[in-house]
Motif scaffolding. Structure first.
Motif, mmCIF file in Angstrom:
data_model
loop_
_atom_site.group_PDB
_atom_site.id
_atom_site.type_symbol
_atom_site.label_atom_id
_atom_site.label_comp_id
_atom_site.label_asym_id
_atom_site.label_seq_id
_atom_site.Cartn_x
_atom_site.Cartn_y
_atom_site.Cartn_z
ATOM 1 N N PHE A 233 23.782 66.432 2.430
ATOM 2 C CA PHE A 233 24.086 65.739 3.680
ATOM 3 C C PHE A 233 25.332 64.873 3.522
ATOM 4 O O PHE A 233 26.194 64.818 4.395
ATOM 5 N N THR A 234 25.417 64.189 2.365
ATOM 6 C CA THR A 234 26.576 63.337 2.096
ATOM 7 C C THR A 234 27.852 64.158 1.927
ATOM 8 O O THR A 234 28.894 63.845 2.530
ATOM 9 N N GLN A 236 28.444 67.127 2.972
ATOM 10 C CA GLN A 236 28.776 67.875 4.185
ATOM 11 C C GLN A 236 29.709 67.098 5.100
ATOM 12 O O GLN A 236 30.534 67.690 5.798
ATOM 13 N N TRP A 237 29.604 65.773 5.097
ATOM 14 C CA TRP A 237 30.495 64.964 5.928
ATOM 15 C C TRP A 237 31.953 65.155 5.507
ATOM 16 O O TRP A 237 32.860 65.128 6.351
ATOM 17 N N PHE A 238 32.174 65.347 4.225
ATOM 18 C CA PHE A 238 33.547 65.502 3.733
ATOM 19 C C PHE A 238 34.046 66.940 3.900
ATOM 20 O O PHE A 238 35.079 67.168 4.538
ATOM 21 N N GLY A 241 33.989 68.081 7.620
ATOM 22 C CA GLY A 241 35.115 67.545 8.381
ATOM 23 C C GLY A 241 36.433 68.182 7.995
ATOM 24 O O GLY A 241 37.274 68.472 8.851
#
Length: 263
Positions: A233-234, A236-238, A241
């Motif tokens: 989840f963490t 995936q944000w990077f 995006g």
């Protein structure tokens, strides 16, 4: 294999020059571990539950998919990090330069080059590209007039054709010759994160249904799923995006070259 300053700046040659790595290529080890270790944990620890919950080899297929995708991503990392991104060889001080300036010229404080003859060289000049006149700038480090859409990378100390950026995660510049591989690497990594995230949640839900337990109790029964859910989840944000941003660049044709034609 060694890093040295030559007509290609600070880069590392391997396999007799067949592979070219950036000076910070050591970050590759960290990147590979960040991708491979979670998948190894997923395939080795979560696979037992998936095989139990999904009969007829469905669970086995669910485990094989991220393993194959990870191997594909590792190949893409190798292609991005070990391929020439489009480095333009520099002119060494002893080499013959462009027609309008001297070989051993250096740049003065006001940005003009000065040769042995005392002739001043313009910091930029006009060139004709497919019938269009464009201005090109002189690179004081590489001693060349940079082609259009070419930039100098301060990390690799090279002028790179259609330079996008220097990626610290692979230790290499991203330019004309490796942008396609970089785009596939980023999007595939985002897809892998989403897949592991989703399947771990499926495993948690199946555990809840089997034991009639709460989410917290299911996570305690399979703590590796909780760890992987948090991690993916963490990340995936990077990568998600970054994938969306580069997908926008591809759609709007702002990438370092035509993505759908050979480089």
């Amino acid at each position: 294999m060694g890093c040295k300053l030559s007509c290609f700046g600070f880069i590392i040659f391997a396999l007799r020059g067949r592979l070219i790595f950036g000076p910070d290529s050591g970050s590759l080890y960290l990147t590979i571990c960040l991708i491979a270790v979670p998948v190894i944990l997923f395939c080795s620890l979560v696979s037992q539950s998936l095989v139990k919950y999904f009969p007829n080899n469905v669970g086995l297929i669910l485990v094989v998919i991220p393993a194959v995708l990870t191997l594909y991503i590792l190949v893409l990392i190798f292609l991005v990090a070990g391929r020439d991104p489009g480095i333009i060889p520099r002119n060494l001080p002893t080499q013959e330069q462009d027609d309008d300036w001297d070989a051993s010229s250096s740049m003065s404080s006001n940005g003009w080059g000065v040769g042995h003859s005392g002739k001043f060289l313009a910091p930029s000049k006009s060139v004709n590209v497919n019938g269009t006149v464009v201005r090109v700038k002189f690179c004081q480090t590489c001693l060349i007039y940079r082609p259009p859409r070419c930039s100098h990378c301060s990390v690799c100390n090279n002028c790179v054709e259609r330079f996008d950026h220097h990626c610290p995660w692979v230790g290499q510049c991203i330019g004309r010759r490796n942008y396609r591989s970089f785009f596939l690497f980023v999007t595939s990594t985002a897809l892998l994160c989403f897949y592991v995230f989703a399947i771990c949640w499926v495993n948690i839900i199946m555990t809840m249904q089997e034991n009639g337990s709460s989410i917290w109790e299911a996570i305690m029964k399979s703590p590796i799923c909780g760890i992987l859910i948090t991690y993916t989840f963490t990340v995936q944000w990077f990568v998600g995006g970054l994938s969306a941003f580069h997908l926008y660049l591809v759609i709007t044709n702002q990438v370092p070259f035509s993505f759908f034609t050979p480089s």
